[in-house]
Design an enzyme around this catalytic site. Structure first.
Site, PDB file in Angstrom:
ATOM      1  N   HIS A 130       0.839  -1.202   0.000  1.00  0.00           N
ATOM      2  CA  HIS A 130       0.000   0.000   0.000  1.00  0.00           C
ATOM      3  C   HIS A 130       0.874   1.251   0.000  1.00  0.00           C
ATOM      4  CE1 HIS A 130      -3.323   2.682   1.452  1.00  0.00           C
ATOM      5  NE2 HIS A 130      -2.299   3.284   2.045  1.00  0.00           N
ATOM      6  N   GLU A 131       1.902   1.272   0.834  1.00  0.00           N
ATOM      7  CA  GLU A 131       2.772   2.446   0.892  1.00  0.00           C
ATOM      8  C   GLU A 131       3.547   2.624  -0.408  1.00  0.00           C
ATOM      9  OE1 GLU A 131       2.238   4.482   3.109  1.00  0.00           O
ATOM     10  OE2 GLU A 131       1.050   3.171   4.386  1.00  0.00           O
ATOM     11  N   HIS A 134       1.486   4.400  -2.943  1.00  0.00           N
ATOM     12  CA  HIS A 134       1.560   5.854  -2.811  1.00  0.00           C
ATOM     13  C   HIS A 134       2.810   6.393  -3.502  1.00  0.00           C
ATOM     14  CE1 HIS A 134      -1.880   6.755  -0.360  1.00  0.00           C
ATOM     15  NE2 HIS A 134      -1.505   5.987   0.638  1.00  0.00           N
ATOM     16  N   GLU A 200      -6.375   7.116  -0.584  1.00  0.00           N
ATOM     17  CA  GLU A 200      -6.265   5.874   0.182  1.00  0.00           C
ATOM     18  C   GLU A 200      -6.945   4.714  -0.541  1.00  0.00           C
ATOM     19  OE1 GLU A 200      -4.395   5.207   2.801  1.00  0.00           O
ATOM     20  OE2 GLU A 200      -3.689   7.270   2.665  1.00  0.00           O
TER      21      GLU A 200
END
EC number: 3.4.24.-
Length: 336
Positions: A130-131, A134, A200
Protein backbone atom coordinates in the site's frame (compact mmCIF):
# COMPACT_ATOMS: atom_id res chain seq x y z
CA UNK A 1 -2.65 14.32 -13.57
CA UNK A 2 -0.68 14.03 -10.32
CA UNK A 3 1.45 17.04 -11.32
CA UNK A 4 -1.69 19.09 -11.95
CA UNK A 5 -3.20 17.99 -8.64
CA UNK A 6 -0.01 18.93 -6.79
CA UNK A 7 0.04 22.36 -8.45
CA UNK A 8 -3.61 22.97 -7.55
CA UNK A 9 -3.02 21.99 -3.92
CA UNK A 10 0.02 24.24 -3.66
CA UNK A 11 -2.04 27.07 -5.12
CA UNK A 12 -4.83 26.44 -2.61
CA UNK A 13 -2.43 26.38 0.33
CA UNK A 14 -0.69 29.53 -0.93
CA UNK A 15 -4.06 31.27 -1.21
CA UNK A 16 -4.80 30.29 2.40
CA UNK A 17 -1.50 31.78 3.50
CA UNK A 18 -2.23 35.00 1.65
CA UNK A 19 -5.76 35.15 3.03
CA UNK A 20 -4.52 34.85 6.60
CA UNK A 21 -1.89 37.48 5.89
CA UNK A 22 -4.54 39.85 4.56
CA UNK A 23 -6.74 39.32 7.61
CA UNK A 24 -3.78 40.07 9.86
CA UNK A 25 -2.13 42.97 8.04
CA UNK A 26 -4.02 43.97 4.92
CA UNK A 27 -2.20 44.06 1.57
CA UNK A 28 1.19 44.29 3.27
CA UNK A 29 0.46 41.23 5.35
CA UNK A 30 -0.73 39.41 2.24
CA UNK A 31 2.56 40.07 0.44
CA UNK A 32 4.57 38.91 3.44
CA UNK A 33 2.44 35.76 3.60
CA UNK A 34 3.07 35.20 -0.14
CA UNK A 35 6.81 35.30 0.44
CA UNK A 36 6.47 32.91 3.37
CA UNK A 37 4.34 30.58 1.25
CA UNK A 38 6.91 30.59 -1.56
CA UNK A 39 9.65 29.74 0.90
CA UNK A 40 7.50 27.02 2.46
CA UNK A 41 6.84 25.53 -0.99
CA UNK A 42 10.55 25.28 -1.74
CA UNK A 43 11.43 24.01 1.71
CA UNK A 44 8.64 21.42 1.62
CA UNK A 45 9.74 20.09 -1.76
CA UNK A 46 13.30 19.43 -0.62
CA UNK A 47 12.99 18.80 3.11
CA UNK A 48 9.43 17.82 4.11
CA UNK A 49 10.23 14.11 4.00
CA UNK A 50 13.16 14.59 6.37
CA UNK A 51 10.94 16.59 8.71
CA UNK A 52 8.22 13.93 8.77
CA UNK A 53 10.71 11.15 9.45
CA UNK A 54 12.37 13.21 12.16
CA UNK A 55 9.05 14.09 13.83
CA UNK A 56 8.27 10.39 14.07
CA UNK A 57 11.80 9.58 15.25
CA UNK A 58 12.16 7.05 12.44
CA UNK A 59 15.47 5.18 12.19
CA UNK A 60 16.77 3.90 8.86
CA UNK A 61 17.32 0.15 8.68
CA UNK A 62 18.85 -2.25 6.16
CA UNK A 63 19.24 -5.94 5.44
CA UNK A 64 21.66 -6.33 8.35
CA UNK A 65 19.60 -5.03 11.27
CA UNK A 66 16.09 -5.69 9.91
CA UNK A 67 16.52 -8.48 7.34
CA UNK A 68 12.93 -9.74 7.02
CA UNK A 69 11.34 -6.29 6.99
CA UNK A 70 13.89 -5.02 4.48
CA UNK A 71 13.47 -8.11 2.28
CA UNK A 72 9.70 -7.60 2.17
CA UNK A 73 10.09 -4.01 0.96
CA UNK A 74 12.78 -5.04 -1.51
CA UNK A 75 10.66 -7.81 -3.05
CA UNK A 76 7.60 -5.58 -3.31
CA UNK A 77 9.55 -2.70 -4.86
CA UNK A 78 10.85 -5.11 -7.51
CA UNK A 79 7.33 -6.42 -8.09
CA UNK A 80 6.04 -2.86 -8.57
CA UNK A 81 8.94 -1.84 -10.82
CA UNK A 82 10.13 0.82 -8.35
CA UNK A 83 13.58 1.76 -7.09
CA UNK A 84 14.31 0.42 -3.62
CA UNK A 85 13.10 3.11 -1.18
CA UNK A 86 14.91 3.99 2.02
CA UNK A 87 13.39 1.85 4.75
CA UNK A 88 12.70 3.16 8.25
CA UNK A 89 11.53 1.77 11.56
CA UNK A 90 9.49 3.76 14.10
CA UNK A 91 9.86 2.66 17.70
CA UNK A 92 6.17 2.85 18.59
CA UNK A 93 3.76 0.12 19.78
CA UNK A 94 0.88 1.44 17.69
CA UNK A 95 0.68 -0.57 14.43
CA UNK A 96 0.97 1.89 11.55
CA UNK A 97 3.03 2.87 8.50
CA UNK A 98 3.52 5.70 6.02
CA UNK A 99 5.48 6.69 2.92
CA UNK A 100 7.15 9.99 2.10
CA UNK A 101 9.51 11.54 -0.45
CA UNK A 102 9.28 13.86 -3.43
CA UNK A 103 9.53 11.12 -6.10
CA UNK A 104 10.14 7.36 -6.42
CA UNK A 105 13.90 7.92 -6.65
CA UNK A 106 13.90 9.74 -3.30
CA UNK A 107 11.15 7.84 -1.49
CA UNK A 108 11.10 6.38 2.00
CA UNK A 109 8.73 3.98 3.72
CA UNK A 110 8.36 3.60 7.47
CA UNK A 111 6.67 0.99 9.65
CA UNK A 112 6.25 0.94 13.40
CA UNK A 113 7.58 -1.80 15.65
CA UNK A 114 3.96 -2.36 16.65
CA UNK A 115 3.09 -3.17 13.03
CA UNK A 116 5.90 -5.70 12.70
CA UNK A 117 5.06 -7.36 16.00
CA UNK A 118 1.28 -7.59 15.64
CA UNK A 119 0.81 -8.46 11.98
CA UNK A 120 1.69 -11.60 10.06
CA UNK A 121 4.29 -11.68 7.30
CA UNK A 122 1.56 -11.45 4.66
CA UNK A 123 -0.22 -8.56 6.36
CA UNK A 124 3.03 -6.62 6.71
CA UNK A 125 3.67 -7.22 3.01
CA UNK A 126 0.22 -5.88 2.12
CA UNK A 127 0.74 -2.75 4.21
CA UNK A 128 4.11 -2.00 2.63
CA UNK A 129 2.61 -2.66 -0.82
CA UNK A 130 0.00 0.00 0.00
CA UNK A 131 2.77 2.45 0.89
CA UNK A 132 4.68 1.63 -2.29
CA UNK A 133 1.48 2.32 -4.22
CA UNK A 134 1.56 5.85 -2.81
CA UNK A 135 5.16 6.13 -4.00
CA UNK A 136 4.27 4.83 -7.46
CA UNK A 137 1.38 7.28 -7.80
CA UNK A 138 3.62 10.11 -6.51
CA UNK A 139 1.14 10.76 -3.72
CA UNK A 140 4.04 11.06 -1.31
CA UNK A 141 5.07 14.51 -2.54
CA UNK A 142 1.51 15.82 -2.45
CA UNK A 143 0.71 14.35 0.95
CA UNK A 144 3.99 15.43 2.55
CA UNK A 145 3.72 19.01 1.29
CA UNK A 146 0.10 19.23 2.39
CA UNK A 147 1.06 17.97 5.86
CA UNK A 148 3.78 20.61 6.14
CA UNK A 149 1.51 23.36 4.88
CA UNK A 150 -1.37 22.37 7.12
CA UNK A 151 0.84 22.57 10.18
CA UNK A 152 2.23 25.94 9.11
CA UNK A 153 -1.23 27.36 8.41
CA UNK A 154 -2.48 26.22 11.80
CA UNK A 155 0.47 27.94 13.48
CA UNK A 156 -0.07 31.10 11.42
CA UNK A 157 -3.71 31.15 12.48
CA UNK A 158 -2.64 30.92 16.13
CA UNK A 159 -0.07 33.67 15.69
CA UNK A 160 -2.79 35.88 14.24
CA UNK A 161 -4.26 36.30 17.72
CA UNK A 162 -1.02 37.77 19.04
CA UNK A 163 0.14 39.64 15.94
CA UNK A 164 -2.98 40.98 14.30
CA UNK A 165 -5.44 42.17 16.89
CA UNK A 166 -4.30 45.75 17.32
CA UNK A 167 -2.60 46.52 14.04
CA UNK A 168 -3.78 49.68 12.30
CA UNK A 169 -3.36 48.04 8.91
CA UNK A 170 -5.67 45.16 9.80
CA UNK A 171 -8.77 45.98 7.70
CA UNK A 172 -11.10 43.71 9.68
CA UNK A 173 -9.85 44.20 13.21
CA UNK A 174 -10.36 41.48 15.78
CA UNK A 175 -13.09 39.85 13.66
CA UNK A 176 -10.53 39.21 10.95
CA UNK A 177 -8.11 37.75 13.47
CA UNK A 178 -10.78 35.36 14.76
CA UNK A 179 -11.53 34.35 11.18
CA UNK A 180 -7.84 33.65 10.60
CA UNK A 181 -7.66 31.56 13.76
CA UNK A 182 -10.74 29.47 12.94
CA UNK A 183 -11.15 29.42 9.16
CA UNK A 184 -7.53 28.88 8.10
CA UNK A 185 -6.91 25.65 10.05
CA UNK A 186 -10.35 24.37 9.07
CA UNK A 187 -9.69 25.09 5.39
CA UNK A 188 -6.30 23.37 5.64
CA UNK A 189 -8.04 20.34 7.12
CA UNK A 190 -10.49 20.28 4.19
CA UNK A 191 -7.57 20.23 1.74
CA UNK A 192 -5.99 17.37 3.70
CA UNK A 193 -9.23 15.40 3.45
CA UNK A 194 -9.44 16.05 -0.29
CA UNK A 195 -5.99 14.50 -0.68
CA UNK A 196 -6.16 11.58 1.70
CA UNK A 197 -9.65 10.15 1.42
CA UNK A 198 -9.53 9.63 -2.34
CA UNK A 199 -5.90 8.54 -2.52
CA UNK A 200 -6.26 5.87 0.18
CA UNK A 201 -8.80 3.90 -1.86
CA UNK A 202 -6.56 4.01 -4.92
CA UNK A 203 -3.50 3.00 -2.90
CA UNK A 204 -5.48 0.11 -1.39
CA UNK A 205 -6.38 -1.12 -4.86
CA UNK A 206 -2.87 -0.81 -6.28
CA UNK A 207 -1.28 -2.19 -3.12
CA UNK A 208 -3.48 -5.28 -3.34
CA UNK A 209 -2.34 -5.75 -6.94
CA UNK A 210 1.32 -5.45 -5.95
CA UNK A 211 1.18 -7.98 -3.10
CA UNK A 212 -1.17 -10.25 -5.04
CA UNK A 213 -4.10 -10.63 -2.64
CA UNK A 214 -6.59 -7.99 -1.44
CA UNK A 215 -7.62 -9.94 1.67
CA UNK A 216 -4.14 -9.64 3.14
CA UNK A 217 -4.53 -5.88 3.14
CA UNK A 218 -8.13 -6.08 4.38
CA UNK A 219 -7.01 -8.16 7.35
CA UNK A 220 -4.12 -5.78 8.03
CA UNK A 221 -6.39 -2.71 7.98
CA UNK A 222 -8.72 -4.35 10.47
CA UNK A 223 -5.88 -5.09 12.90
CA UNK A 224 -4.26 -1.68 12.49
CA UNK A 225 -7.54 0.17 13.03
CA UNK A 226 -8.28 -1.75 16.21
CA UNK A 227 -4.75 -1.16 17.44
CA UNK A 228 -4.84 2.57 16.68
CA UNK A 229 -8.07 2.94 18.65
CA UNK A 230 -6.50 1.82 21.90
CA UNK A 231 -2.75 2.44 21.55
CA UNK A 232 -1.72 6.11 21.50
CA UNK A 233 0.91 7.56 19.19
CA UNK A 234 2.44 10.51 21.09
CA UNK A 235 4.47 11.78 18.13
CA UNK A 236 1.37 11.92 15.92
CA UNK A 237 -0.63 13.59 18.70
CA UNK A 238 2.01 16.33 18.89
CA UNK A 239 1.93 16.79 15.11
CA UNK A 240 -1.68 16.07 14.00
CA UNK A 241 -1.08 17.61 10.57
CA UNK A 242 0.83 14.40 9.73
CA UNK A 243 -2.14 12.14 10.45
CA UNK A 244 -3.21 11.76 6.83
CA UNK A 245 0.19 10.34 5.86
CA UNK A 246 -0.43 7.11 7.79
CA UNK A 247 -2.30 4.10 6.42
CA UNK A 248 -4.76 4.43 9.34
CA UNK A 249 -5.44 7.61 11.31
CA UNK A 250 -2.97 7.44 14.21
CA UNK A 251 -4.74 9.94 16.46
CA UNK A 252 -5.95 8.18 19.57
CA UNK A 253 -9.72 7.94 19.90
CA UNK A 254 -10.35 9.49 16.48
CA UNK A 255 -13.70 8.40 15.05
CA UNK A 256 -12.97 6.97 11.64
CA UNK A 257 -16.51 7.56 10.39
CA UNK A 258 -16.38 11.24 11.36
CA UNK A 259 -17.34 13.58 8.53
CA UNK A 260 -14.04 15.41 8.90
CA UNK A 261 -11.74 12.41 9.29
CA UNK A 262 -8.56 12.48 7.23
CA UNK A 263 -9.14 8.83 6.28
CA UNK A 264 -12.10 7.01 4.74
CA UNK A 265 -13.97 4.53 6.89
CA UNK A 266 -11.92 1.40 7.53
CA UNK A 267 -15.03 -0.74 7.06
CA UNK A 268 -15.60 0.82 3.64
CA UNK A 269 -11.99 0.19 2.66
CA UNK A 270 -12.24 -3.44 3.78
CA UNK A 271 -15.50 -3.86 1.85
CA UNK A 272 -13.84 -2.49 -1.30
CA UNK A 273 -10.95 -4.93 -0.91
CA UNK A 274 -13.34 -7.84 -0.33
CA UNK A 275 -15.15 -6.91 -3.52
CA UNK A 276 -11.83 -6.74 -5.35
CA UNK A 277 -10.92 -10.21 -4.04
CA UNK A 278 -14.23 -11.58 -5.33
CA UNK A 279 -13.57 -10.08 -8.75
CA UNK A 280 -10.06 -11.52 -8.87
CA UNK A 281 -11.38 -14.95 -7.85
CA UNK A 282 -14.41 -14.73 -10.12
CA UNK A 283 -16.76 -15.29 -7.17
CA UNK A 284 -20.19 -13.81 -6.63
CA UNK A 285 -20.94 -14.48 -2.96
CA UNK A 286 -20.26 -11.99 -0.22
CA UNK A 287 -16.84 -12.50 1.36
CA UNK A 288 -16.54 -13.01 5.12
CA UNK A 289 -14.26 -10.95 7.35
CA UNK A 290 -10.77 -11.52 5.93
CA UNK A 291 -8.11 -13.59 7.66
CA UNK A 292 -4.65 -14.65 6.46
CA UNK A 293 -5.86 -18.29 6.32
CA UNK A 294 -8.62 -17.31 3.91
CA UNK A 295 -6.16 -15.24 1.93
CA UNK A 296 -4.00 -18.31 1.43
CA UNK A 297 -6.71 -20.47 -0.07
CA UNK A 298 -5.46 -19.56 -3.52
CA UNK A 299 -1.91 -18.81 -4.57
CA UNK A 300 -1.19 -15.08 -4.86
CA UNK A 301 0.13 -13.53 -8.03
CA UNK A 302 2.56 -11.30 -6.15
CA UNK A 303 6.11 -12.02 -4.90
CA UNK A 304 5.03 -14.44 -2.17
CA UNK A 305 5.12 -18.01 -3.32
CA UNK A 306 3.43 -19.84 -0.45
CA UNK A 307 0.17 -19.62 1.42
CA UNK A 308 0.17 -17.41 4.51
CA UNK A 309 0.03 -18.76 8.03
CA UNK A 310 -3.12 -18.94 10.11
CA UNK A 311 -4.23 -15.75 11.81
CA UNK A 312 -3.33 -15.25 15.44
CA UNK A 313 -5.94 -14.39 18.09
CA UNK A 314 -7.36 -10.90 17.67
CA UNK A 315 -4.99 -8.18 18.90
CA UNK A 316 -2.75 -10.25 21.17
CA UNK A 317 -0.71 -8.32 23.67
CA UNK A 318 2.39 -10.24 22.54
CA UNK A 319 2.57 -12.11 19.23
CA UNK A 320 2.79 -15.86 19.44
CA UNK A 321 3.54 -17.07 15.91
CA UNK A 322 4.56 -14.67 13.21
CA UNK A 323 7.87 -13.87 11.48
CA UNK A 324 8.60 -11.10 14.00
CA UNK A 325 8.21 -13.38 17.02
CA UNK A 326 11.76 -14.70 16.77
CA UNK A 327 13.25 -11.61 18.43
CA UNK A 328 14.67 -9.83 15.36
CA UNK A 329 17.27 -7.23 16.19
CA UNK A 330 16.66 -3.60 15.24
CA UNK A 331 18.64 -0.38 15.68
CA UNK A 332 17.58 -0.13 19.33
CA UNK A 333 17.92 -3.78 20.26
CA UNK A 334 15.40 -6.61 20.19
CA UNK A 335 11.80 -5.76 19.29
CA UNK A 336 10.11 -8.47 21.33
Amino acid sequence: MNTLRTAMLLAAMTALFMGVGFLIGGSGGMMIALLIAAGTNLFSYWNADKMVLSMNRAVEVDEKNAPEYYAIVQALAKQAGLPMPRTYLIDNPQPNAFATGRNPQNAAVAASTGLLQRLTHEEVAAVMAHELAHVQHRDTLTMTIVATFAGAISMLGNFAFFLGGNRDNNPFGFVGVLAAMIVAPFAAMIVQMAVSRTREYEADRRGAEICGHPLWLASALDKIARGAERIPNPDAERNPAMAHLFIINPLHGERMDNLFSTHPSTDNRIAALQEMAQQMAGGTQAAPRPTPRQAGEQQPSGPWGQAPQAEQPAEPERPKANPWGRNPTGPKGRWS
